[in-house]
Design a protein around this motif. Sequence first.
Motif, mmCIF file in Angstrom:
data_model
loop_
_atom_site.group_PDB
_atom_site.id
_atom_site.type_symbol
_atom_site.label_atom_id
_atom_site.label_comp_id
_atom_site.label_asym_id
_atom_site.label_seq_id
_atom_site.Cartn_x
_atom_site.Cartn_y
_atom_site.Cartn_z
ATOM 1 N N GLY A 1 0.813 -1.210 0.000
ATOM 2 C CA GLY A 1 0.000 0.000 0.000
ATOM 3 C C GLY A 1 0.848 1.262 0.000
ATOM 4 N N LEU A 2 1.914 1.255 0.789
ATOM 5 C CA LEU A 2 2.820 2.411 0.796
ATOM 6 C C LEU A 2 3.489 2.597 -0.560
ATOM 7 C CD1 LEU A 2 4.457 2.029 4.318
ATOM 8 C CD2 LEU A 2 2.853 3.798 3.568
ATOM 9 N N LEU A 3 3.850 1.501 -1.180
ATOM 10 C CA LEU A 3 4.439 1.571 -2.511
ATOM 11 C C LEU A 3 3.423 2.144 -3.503
ATOM 12 C CD1 LEU A 3 6.857 0.906 -4.328
ATOM 13 C CD2 LEU A 3 5.900 -1.387 -4.603
ATOM 14 N N GLY A 4 2.191 1.684 -3.426
ATOM 15 C CA GLY A 4 1.140 2.208 -4.294
ATOM 16 C C GLY A 4 0.881 3.686 -4.044
ATOM 17 N N TYR A 5 0.926 4.091 -2.777
ATOM 18 C CA TYR A 5 0.735 5.498 -2.440
ATOM 19 C C TYR A 5 1.861 6.355 -3.020
ATOM 20 C CZ TYR A 5 -0.077 9.723 0.258
ATOM 21 O OH TYR A 5 -0.305 11.017 0.631
ATOM 22 N N ARG A 6 3.098 5.866 -2.905
ATOM 23 C CA ARG A 6 4.228 6.594 -3.493
ATOM 24 C C ARG A 6 4.098 6.694 -5.008
ATOM 25 N NH1 ARG A 6 8.620 3.280 -1.117
ATOM 26 N NH2 ARG A 6 7.839 3.143 0.992
ATOM 27 N N LEU A 7 3.639 5.610 -5.634
ATOM 28 C CA LEU A 7 3.433 5.634 -7.083
ATOM 29 C C LEU A 7 2.350 6.645 -7.455
ATOM 30 C CD1 LEU A 7 3.574 1.830 -7.889
ATOM 31 C CD2 LEU A 7 5.227 3.576 -8.543
ATOM 32 N N ARG A 8 1.305 6.694 -6.642
ATOM 33 C CA ARG A 8 0.215 7.643 -6.884
ATOM 34 C C ARG A 8 0.740 9.082 -6.817
ATOM 35 N NH1 ARG A 8 -5.329 7.847 -6.336
ATOM 36 N NH2 ARG A 8 -6.144 9.738 -5.389
ATOM 37 N N LYS A 9 1.527 9.381 -5.780
ATOM 38 C CA LYS A 9 2.079 10.728 -5.650
ATOM 39 C C LYS A 9 3.008 11.053 -6.821
ATOM 40 C CE LYS A 9 3.552 12.165 -1.705
ATOM 41 N NZ LYS A 9 4.175 12.285 -0.369
ATOM 42 N N ARG B 1 -7.101 -4.953 -12.601
ATOM 43 C CA ARG B 1 -7.063 -5.397 -13.993
ATOM 44 C C ARG B 1 -7.765 -4.412 -14.924
ATOM 45 N NH1 ARG B 1 -2.887 -7.947 -13.674
ATOM 46 N NH2 ARG B 1 -2.877 -9.643 -12.214
ATOM 47 N N LYS B 2 -8.584 -3.529 -14.372
ATOM 48 C CA LYS B 2 -9.321 -2.566 -15.187
ATOM 49 C C LYS B 2 -8.641 -1.203 -15.264
ATOM 50 C CE LYS B 2 -13.702 -4.727 -14.156
ATOM 51 N NZ LYS B 2 -14.711 -4.760 -15.188
ATOM 52 N N ILE B 3 -7.572 -1.015 -14.505
ATOM 53 C CA ILE B 3 -6.887 0.277 -14.495
ATOM 54 C C ILE B 3 -6.177 0.481 -15.828
ATOM 55 C CG2 ILE B 3 -5.026 1.617 -13.439
ATOM 56 C CD1 ILE B 3 -5.714 0.271 -10.783
ATOM 57 N N ARG B 4 -6.454 1.627 -16.431
ATOM 58 C CA ARG B 4 -5.792 2.022 -17.677
ATOM 59 C C ARG B 4 -5.115 3.373 -17.452
ATOM 60 N NH1 ARG B 4 -5.897 -2.491 -18.301
ATOM 61 N NH2 ARG B 4 -7.346 -3.715 -19.508
ATOM 62 N N ALA B 5 -4.232 3.744 -18.346
ATOM 63 C CA ALA B 5 -3.400 4.935 -18.163
ATOM 64 C C ALA B 5 -4.211 6.210 -17.923
ATOM 65 C CB ALA B 5 -2.499 5.114 -19.380
ATOM 66 N N ALA B 6 -5.247 6.445 -18.689
ATOM 67 C CA ALA B 6 -5.964 7.719 -18.596
ATOM 68 C C ALA B 6 -7.196 7.662 -17.689
ATOM 69 C CB ALA B 6 -6.387 8.159 -19.995
ATOM 70 N N ASP B 7 -7.544 6.494 -17.193
ATOM 71 C CA ASP B 7 -8.789 6.332 -16.434
ATOM 72 C C ASP B 7 -8.508 6.333 -14.929
ATOM 73 O OD1 ASP B 7 -11.382 5.907 -15.742
ATOM 74 O OD2 ASP B 7 -11.444 3.806 -16.375
ATOM 75 N N ASN B 8 -8.877 7.417 -14.271
ATOM 76 C CA ASN B 8 -8.644 7.524 -12.829
ATOM 77 C C ASN B 8 -9.750 6.898 -11.999
ATOM 78 O OD1 ASN B 8 -6.140 8.734 -12.835
ATOM 79 N ND2 ASN B 8 -6.990 10.790 -12.952
ATOM 80 N N ARG C 1 -8.550 3.585 -10.674
ATOM 81 C CA ARG C 1 -7.433 3.839 -9.752
ATOM 82 C C ARG C 1 -7.952 4.296 -8.395
ATOM 83 N NH1 ARG C 1 -4.285 5.630 -14.045
ATOM 84 N NH2 ARG C 1 -2.333 4.496 -14.110
ATOM 85 N N MET C 2 -8.938 5.187 -8.417
ATOM 86 C CA MET C 2 -9.486 5.700 -7.162
ATOM 87 C C MET C 2 -10.218 4.588 -6.401
ATOM 88 S SD MET C 2 -9.172 8.409 -5.668
ATOM 89 C CE MET C 2 -9.752 9.234 -4.252
ATOM 90 N N ALA C 3 -10.936 3.740 -7.112
ATOM 91 C CA ALA C 3 -11.616 2.615 -6.463
ATOM 92 C C ALA C 3 -10.593 1.659 -5.851
ATOM 93 C CB ALA C 3 -12.493 1.884 -7.468
#
Length: 142
Positions: free
Chosen positions: A29-37, A106-113, A116-118
């Motif tokens: 989760g921390l890794l994902g949070y860093r990626l998000r930032k 599996r549904k996350i795409r580059a331009a679709d947030n 990602r938010m879900a």
Amino acid sequence: MIDSYFLAYMKLAHGMFNAVIFVLIVYQGLLGYRLRKARLKGIKAVAAIRRHRRNGPVLALLGIAGFFAGAVLVYLDHGHLLKYPLHFINGASVSTALAGMFLISRKIRAADNRWRMAHYRLGIITIVLYVVQLFLGLDIFL
């Protein structure tokens, strides 16, 4: 009949295994949070993205396996699954959240947030549920 000493050690192993999985999921989760930032700043961290994508499905599978292992242990020890109903229901919720995160990822795409938010929100819910689950498990164990 299964030896009670064996079951006692298996319960301890179940708790330790799931505690390790919890720590790894918090790291994930921390890794994902860093990626998000980094993504919001316009930085692309390719190595970290690969690590997050590679480890996520494995950790989700291990977390779900930990739930089923605990259910089997309770069934072998007590003959029914709902000896500890709060722990069981919360464990099922954690497993459902992990499966949901995997499916959403599996549904996350580059331009679709939206996905990602879900995924992000479900990750936070999963970690909170895991903390509750750890305390419920300690209450059972101690």
